[in-house]
Motif scaffolding. Structure first.
Motif, PDB file in Angstrom:
ATOM      1  N   GLN A 180       0.836  -1.219   0.000  1.00 18.32           N
ATOM      2  CA  GLN A 180       0.000   0.000   0.000  1.00 18.32           C
ATOM      3  C   GLN A 180       0.865   1.261   0.000  1.00 18.32           C
ATOM      4  O   GLN A 180       0.528   2.264  -0.644  1.00 18.32           O
ATOM      5  CB  GLN A 180      -0.925  -0.005   1.214  1.00 18.32           C
TER       6      GLN A 180
ATOM      7  N   PHE B 183      -2.754  -1.966 -10.060  1.00 16.56           N
ATOM      8  CA  PHE B 183      -2.991  -2.868  -8.917  1.00 16.56           C
ATOM      9  C   PHE B 183      -3.701  -4.135  -9.368  1.00 16.56           C
ATOM     10  O   PHE B 183      -4.614  -4.089 -10.206  1.00 16.56           O
ATOM     11  CB  PHE B 183      -3.879  -2.185  -7.871  1.00 16.56           C
TER      12      PHE B 183
ATOM     13  N   THR C 295     -12.585   1.642 -16.565  1.00 15.89           N
ATOM     14  CA  THR C 295     -12.546   2.492 -15.349  1.00 15.89           C
ATOM     15  C   THR C 295     -11.131   2.995 -15.060  1.00 15.89           C
ATOM     16  O   THR C 295     -10.963   4.073 -14.491  1.00 15.89           O
ATOM     17  CB  THR C 295     -13.054   1.722 -14.102  1.00 15.89           C
ATOM     18  N   ALA C 296     -10.130   2.224 -15.465  1.00 12.53           N
ATOM     19  CA  ALA C 296      -8.747   2.641 -15.199  1.00 12.53           C
ATOM     20  C   ALA C 296      -8.340   3.827 -16.071  1.00 12.53           C
ATOM     21  O   ALA C 296      -7.404   4.561 -15.738  1.00 12.53           O
ATOM     22  CB  ALA C 296      -7.807   1.472 -15.436  1.00 12.53           C
TER      23      ALA C 296
ATOM     24  N   LEU D 137      -1.289   4.282  -1.504  1.00 14.05           N
ATOM     25  CA  LEU D 137      -2.642   4.148  -0.943  1.00 14.05           C
ATOM     26  C   LEU D 137      -2.677   4.611   0.508  1.00 14.05           C
ATOM     27  O   LEU D 137      -3.754   4.847   1.055  1.00 14.05           O
ATOM     28  CB  LEU D 137      -3.108   2.685  -1.013  1.00 14.05           C
ATOM     29  N   ASP D 138      -1.543   4.698   1.119  1.00 10.85           N
ATOM     30  CA  ASP D 138      -1.454   5.118   2.520  1.00 10.85           C
ATOM     31  C   ASP D 138      -0.154   5.900   2.685  1.00 10.85           C
ATOM     32  O   ASP D 138       0.761   5.778   1.861  1.00 10.85           O
ATOM     33  CB  ASP D 138      -1.468   3.875   3.430  1.00 10.85           C
TER      34      ASP D 138
ATOM     35  N   ASN E  13     -11.467  -7.655  -7.232  1.00 11.01           N
ATOM     36  CA  ASN E  13     -12.039  -6.307  -7.040  1.00 11.01           C
ATOM     37  C   ASN E  13     -12.586  -5.679  -8.318  1.00 11.01           C
ATOM     38  O   ASN E  13     -12.325  -4.510  -8.611  1.00 11.01           O
ATOM     39  CB  ASN E  13     -10.990  -5.371  -6.413  1.00 11.01           C
TER      40      ASN E  13
ATOM     41  N   ARG F 292      -7.142  -4.475 -16.634  1.00  8.60           N
ATOM     42  CA  ARG F 292      -7.442  -3.155 -16.054  1.00  8.60           C
ATOM     43  C   ARG F 292      -6.171  -2.483 -15.531  1.00  8.60           C
ATOM     44  O   ARG F 292      -5.986  -1.271 -15.667  1.00  8.60           O
ATOM     45  CB  ARG F 292      -8.446  -3.320 -14.913  1.00  8.60           C
TER      46      ARG F 292
ATOM     47  N   LYS G 264      -3.418   1.192 -18.784  1.00  6.32           N
ATOM     48  CA  LYS G 264      -2.898   2.576 -18.745  1.00  6.32           C
ATOM     49  C   LYS G 264      -1.380   2.617 -18.870  1.00  6.32           C
ATOM     50  O   LYS G 264      -0.776   3.684 -18.701  1.00  6.32           O
ATOM     51  CB  LYS G 264      -3.356   3.249 -17.464  1.00  6.32           C
TER      52      LYS G 264
ATOM     53  N   PHE H 268      -5.526  -7.396  -7.289  1.00  9.33           N
ATOM     54  CA  PHE H 268      -5.909  -7.819  -5.941  1.00  9.33           C
ATOM     55  C   PHE H 268      -6.218  -9.318  -5.917  1.00  9.33           C
ATOM     56  O   PHE H 268      -6.605  -9.909  -6.926  1.00  9.33           O
ATOM     57  CB  PHE H 268      -7.144  -7.046  -5.475  1.00  9.33           C
TER      58      PHE H 268
ATOM     59  N   ARG I 270      -1.266   7.456  -8.889  1.00 12.18           N
ATOM     60  CA  ARG I 270      -1.802   6.085  -9.032  1.00 12.18           C
ATOM     61  C   ARG I 270      -2.415   5.884 -10.413  1.00 12.18           C
ATOM     62  O   ARG I 270      -2.244   4.830 -11.025  1.00 12.18           O
ATOM     63  CB  ARG I 270      -2.866   5.811  -7.954  1.00 12.18           C
ATOM     64  N   SER I 271      -3.118   6.907 -10.871  1.00  9.15           N
ATOM     65  CA  SER I 271      -3.818   6.743 -12.155  1.00  9.15           C
ATOM     66  C   SER I 271      -2.846   6.621 -13.331  1.00  9.15           C
ATOM     67  O   SER I 271      -3.167   5.976 -14.326  1.00  9.15           O
ATOM     68  CB  SER I 271      -4.772   7.913 -12.382  1.00  9.15           C
TER      69      SER I 271
ATOM     70  N   ILE J 264     -15.767  -4.256 -10.544  1.00 13.44           N
ATOM     71  CA  ILE J 264     -17.052  -3.626 -10.221  1.00 13.44           C
ATOM     72  C   ILE J 264     -18.150  -4.573 -10.719  1.00 13.44           C
ATOM     73  O   ILE J 264     -18.235  -4.851 -11.926  1.00 13.44           O
ATOM     74  CB  ILE J 264     -17.199  -2.254 -10.919  1.00 13.44           C
ATOM     75  N   PRO J 265     -18.964  -5.107  -9.816  1.00 13.86           N
ATOM     76  CA  PRO J 265     -19.884  -6.183 -10.205  1.00 13.86           C
ATOM     77  C   PRO J 265     -20.960  -5.776 -11.212  1.00 13.86           C
ATOM     78  O   PRO J 265     -21.499  -6.630 -11.909  1.00 13.86           O
ATOM     79  CB  PRO J 265     -20.530  -6.597  -8.877  1.00 13.86           C
TER      80      PRO J 265
END
Lengths: 500, 229
Positions: free
Chosen positions: B56, B94, B113-114, B61-62, B100, B161, B165, B96, B88-89, B102-103
C-alpha cells in the motif's frame, strides 16, 4: 462513463433502487394528495363564500346599523296608499316599504373613488342592500293592530323570500306580509361583487345602458317560487320593474345573495338613499396584499367591518370545515412524518449501500479515481433514484387525486348566523318593535344560517407538483450527501483493508 | 526484460504504525529498500507481518508515519490525496487477490474504469480496453459481467485493467491466492510475459512459494522488518 456506471448501478441493484424509490414515491404521493385536498377544500370554501358575495372578492366593507327605537313600521293612519278602506269592522291596507337591509349601515358611495385609488386593487364596486316589505290585508278598526308574533317569524324563515298570512277570525285581522331582498348593483361593470358569483340562467345581465332604468335581475329560486320569468315584471315599492334576466348561483349555494337585483342609482332613488351604499367589494391584485389592504380600508372607513375571505371562512361549519381542519392538521403532520421517514429510509439504505460497496470505492481510488469523482457518482445515483421516486410519487399522487375526484365526496357547509360581510349578528330577524313588523321571511343578510353542499374536487397545482419534485430531490441530495461523505472519508488503504 | 540500474522506488527509514484499540501497532519498522525499473520482486512473510502495508505504501494508498518513499523521484509521503490519486492513475497498476471488479460493469467497462481518470475519450477508452482484454485472451468476454466469468477470467480482466494505462509498476497482492493451481500457472505466465514484453516492474506479495520462485528478487517481511531471502 458516469451515466453508464450510474445506469448500471440502478439496473443491477434493482432492490435498492426500487425500495428507495417506492419509499420516496409514497411520501411524495401523500404530499401531492394532501396538497390537492387543501386546494380542493380552499376552493370549496371559496365557492361557499363566493355564493354570498361573489367570486373574485377578496375584501368586503360593511357597517352594522346602529339600532334605533321603533324599527320598521307601517303607518296605518295616514292617507294615500296606506289609507284604510272602511268596512263595517275592518280596515283594508296595502303598503310597501323599502328600507336599507336590516343590520346594514350606509356609506357615501363617492368614497368608492378613494378605495379605487388604493395601490394593489384590481377591482372595486359598491352595492346598496335593501329590504322590501309589503303589507296587504285588513285589520279590525276597533282593536289594536295585532303584531305578528316575533317568535313565529323566527321559527320559519324561508330561504327565498315569501309571505306570512296571519290567521283570521276571532276578531283578528286577515293580512299578508311579503318581503324580498333587493340589491342595487353598479351596472357600469365590475368583476367583483354579488353578480360575479352568479350565472345568467335566462335572459341577460345588466348593461351600462340599464343605469337609472326600471329593469331587474331575479334570483332563480325566487323566480321559480313566485312564477317570475324573463319579460315579466316585479314590483318594488309599487314600482314595476321589467325582468331582463334570471340568475343562479354558480357555486353549491342554492340561491344568490338577494332575491332581486336592480341598477344602483335606481335603487338609491327608490329608497330615498341617494349617494348611499351599504357595501364595498374589493379584489386585490395579490393575495399577499390583502392584509395591508384591509388596514388601508379600515383607515378609510373607521368603525366599519372590513372582512377578508379568511375571516369569513372562520364562520363556516359542517363537514367542509372538519375536512379543512383535518387537512390542515393531520394531513400536514402526516406528510411531515412520512417525509422524514422516507428521508431516513433513503439515507439509511444509501448508507448501507455504501457499506456494501466499500471495496468498490477503495478499488476505484486505488486505480486513480479522485474523491470528487466518486462523490459525483454517488450523488448522481441517489438523485436519479430520487427522480424515479418523484416521478412515481407524482403518478401515484395524481392517481390518488383522480380516484378521490371520481368518488367526489360531498361536504356540507353552514354559514352560521352571519351576514355576508362578516358581521356576526344575533340570529335572524325578528325582535319586533312595538307596532312594527321587523321584516318578513327571506334571505336577509344577517338572517338564519345558510347551508351549502359542495362536491370536493381535489385540485392539482403546478407549484405543488414542483414542490413535491423538489422534496424528492432534496431527499436524494440528503441521502447522497450522507453516502458521499462516508465514501470520501475512506482512505484507499482503509477501504481495501476493511475488505480483507 | 531484466532489471536495470534505473531506480524506480527509493525507500528510506519507512515506518508505519497504527493506533489499534489504544495500542500502537507497528506494521513497518524502519524499512530501507531500493527497487529498480524492470525488477520482478516477490514479498513473502507471515500474515500480519506487513506485506500488504508495504504494498500500500508503494502504491501511494497510505502515507508512512515516518521515513520517505519516492517513486520515479517523486516523494509520495508529501503528496496530497489528489496528487496521490493522479500518481496512481498514471504510474501504478494494482491486482488484488479478490479481483475487485465492479460487479455491475462488464469486463470491458471494468477495464475502462482505469482510463477514466486520464481524461481519455470514450472511443479511445473502448479501443484500448478491448486491446488490453485481447492481450489477456478475453476479448470474447468483453460484454460479460464479472459474475459470468470464472475466477481466472476475472483475474485476467483485473490484469487488463491494471495494464491498460501502461503503468510503470504493477503491484499484485496475492494475485493467485484465490485460484486453483492450473489457473495460477496461467495467470503467472501472463504476468511474466507482460513483465518481459512491456518493461514493467512487477512486485508481488504472495504466500505461494511456487509463485515466489518465479521472481528475480525475493524479499521477506516479518514483524514489519524487511530482509532479503
Amino acid at each position: 462513463m458516469f451515466l453508464k456506471y450510474l445506469s448500471r448501478e440502478l439496473v443491477q441493484r434493482k432492490r435498492q433502487t426500487i425500495l428507495v424509490s417506492i419509499a420516496l414515491a409514497v411520501a411524495i404521493a401523500l404530499v401531492v394528495v394532501v396538497n390537492a385536498a387543501s386546494v380542493g377544500i380552499n376552493s370549496a370554501q371559496s365557492k361557499v363564500l363566493s355564493g354570498l358575495y361573489g367570486i373574485g372578492t377578496d375584501i368586503t366593507v360593511s357597517q352594522t346599523a346602529i339600532p334605533t327605537q321603533g324599527g320598521q313600521r307601517f303607518d296605518f293612519q295616514g292617507g294615500g296608499q296606506g289609507q284604510p278602506r272602511q268596512r263595517p269592522d275592518f280596515s283594508t291596507f296595502s303598503q310597501d316599504r323599502l328600507d336599507v337591509a336590516r343590520f346594514s349601515g350606509t356609506f357615501q358611495s363617492k368614497t368608492l373613488s378613494d378605495v379605487k385609488k388604493l395601490a394593489g386593487i384590481s377591482g372595486a364596486s359598491a352595492t346598496l342592500k335593501l329590504n322590501s316589505i309589503s303589507f296587504n290585508g285588513s285589520i279590525p278598526t276597533s282593536s289594536t293592530v295585532t303584531t305578528p308574533n316575533s317568535s313565529t317569524d323566527n321559527s320559519a324563515p324561508s330561504a327565498s323570500g315569501g309571505a306570512i298570512a296571519m290567521p283570521s277570525g276571532g276578531g283578528r285581522g286577515n293580512f299578508e306580509i311579503t318581503s324580498k331582498s333587493i340589491e342595487g348593483i353598479d351596472v357600469t361593470g365590475s368583476n367583483v361583487g354579488p353578480l360575479s358569483g352568479v350565472d345568467v340562467a335566462s335572459g341577460r345581465t345588466f348593461a351600462t345602458t340599464d343605469s337609472n332604468t326600471n329593469v331587474a335581475l331575479v334570483d332563480a329560486t325566487y323566480a321559480k317560487a313566485n312564477s317570475i320569468a324573463v319579460g315579466g315584471n316585479v314590483t318594488i315599492k309599487s314600482v314595476k320593474f321589467q325582468v331582463i334576466g334570471i340568475v343562479a348561483a354558480n357555486s353549491g349555494s342554492a340561491e344568490t345573495s338577494s332575491n332581486i337585483y336592480i341598477p344602483l342609482d335606481t335603487a338609491q332613488n327608490l329608497a330615498g338613499k341617494t349617494g348611499l351604499v351599504t357595501n364595498f367589494y374589493v379584489s386585490s391584485k395579490s393575495a399577499s396584499n390583502i392584509a395591508s389592504l384591509k388596514k388601508e380600508l379600515a383607515k378609510i372607513y373607521p368603525g366599519a367591518t372590513v372582512s377578508s375571505q379568511s375571516d369569513l371562512a372562520a364562520s363556516l361549519s359542517g363537514s367542509l370545515n372538519s375536512a379543512s381542519s383535518l387537512v390542515k392538521t393531520l394531513g400536514k403532520w402526516l406528510s411531515i412524518i412520512v417525509l422524514l421517514v422516507a428521508f431516513a429510509f433513503a439515507g439509511l439504505f444509501t448508507s448501507s449501500g455504501i457499506t456494501r460497496r466499500i471495496r468498490e470505492f477503495g478499488t476505484l481510488k486505488a486505480i486513480g479515481w479522485r474523491n470528487s469523482r466518486i462523490t459525483k457518482q454517488i450523488m448522481g445515483e441517489t438523485l436519479a433514484t430520487s427522480a424515479i421516486g418523484a416521478l412515481l410519487g407524482l403518478i401515484f399522487g395524481i392517481i390518488g387525486v383522480f380516484v378521490v375526484n371520481l368518488f367526489a365526496p360531498t361536504l356540507n357547509s353552514t354559514v352560521a348566523a352571519v351576514n355576508p360581510f362578516g358581521n356576526r349578528n344575533p340570529g335572524g330577524f325578528g325582535g319586533g318593535r312595538p307596532g312594527g313588523f321587523p321584516g318578513g321571511p327571506g334571505r336577509f343578510p344577517g338572517s338564519a344560517s345558510a347551508e351549502s353542499i359542495v362536491k370536493l374536487h381535489l385540485g392539482l397545482s403546478t407549484s405543488a407538483l414542483l414542490i413535491a419534485i423538489g422534496i424528492a430531490l432534496l431527499g436524494g441530495l440528503f441521502a447522497g450527501t450522507m453516502g458521499a461523505l462516508r465514501a470520501s472519508k475512506l482512505t484507499p488503504a482503509s477501504a481495501l483493508r476493511s475488505v480483507a | 526484460m531484466s532489471q536495470t540500474t534505473e531506480v524506480l522506488y527509493e525507500i528510506k527509514g519507512l515506518t508505519k504504525s497504527y493506533n489499534q484499540k489504544g495500542k500502537n501497532v507497528v506494521a513497518l519498522a524502519d524499512v530501507d529498500l531500493t527497487i529498480h525499473v524492470g525488477d520482478l520482486i516477490s514479498i513473502q512473510g507471515p500474515t500480519g507481518g506487513g506485506k500488504s502495508t508495504l504494498l500500500q505504501m508503494l502504491g501511494g494508498l497510505d502515507k508512512p508515519t515516518s521515513g520517505s518513499i519516492s517513486l520515479s523521484g517523486d516523494n509520495l509521503e508529501n503528496m496530497s490525496e489528489n496528487e496521490l490519486a493522479k500518481t496512481r492513475s498514471h504510474k501504478v497498476g494494482f491486482i488484488f487477490q479478490t479481483f475487485n471488479l465492479i460487479p455491475t460493469l462488464t469486463a470491458l467497462e471494468n477495464v475502462e474504469t482505469a482510463l477514466v481518470p486520464l481524461g481519455i475519450s470514450s472511443t479511445d477508452r473502448r479501443t484500448r480496453s478491448l486491446a488490453a482484454l485481447e492481450s489477456v485472451g478475453l476479448a470474447d468476454r468483453a460484454s460479460h459481467l464479472p459474475s459470468e466469468l470464472s475466477g481466472g477470467q476475472q483475474q485476467r480482466v483485473a490484469i487488463a485493467r491494471a495494464l491498460v494505462k501502461n503503468p510503470q509498476v504493477l503491484l499484485a497482492d496475492e494475485p493467485t491466492g484465490n485460484l486453483d493451481e492450473e489457473t495460477r500457472d496461467q495467470i503467472m505466465e501472463i504476468l511474466e510475459e507482460l513483465w518481459r514484453n512491456k518493461g514493467l516492474t512487477l512486485i508481488m506479495v504472495t504466500h505461494d512459494s511456487n509463485v515466489a520462485k518465479r521472481a528475480k528478487r525475493n524479499l521477506n517481511i516479518a514483524n514489519g522488518r524487511l530482509s532479503a531471502r
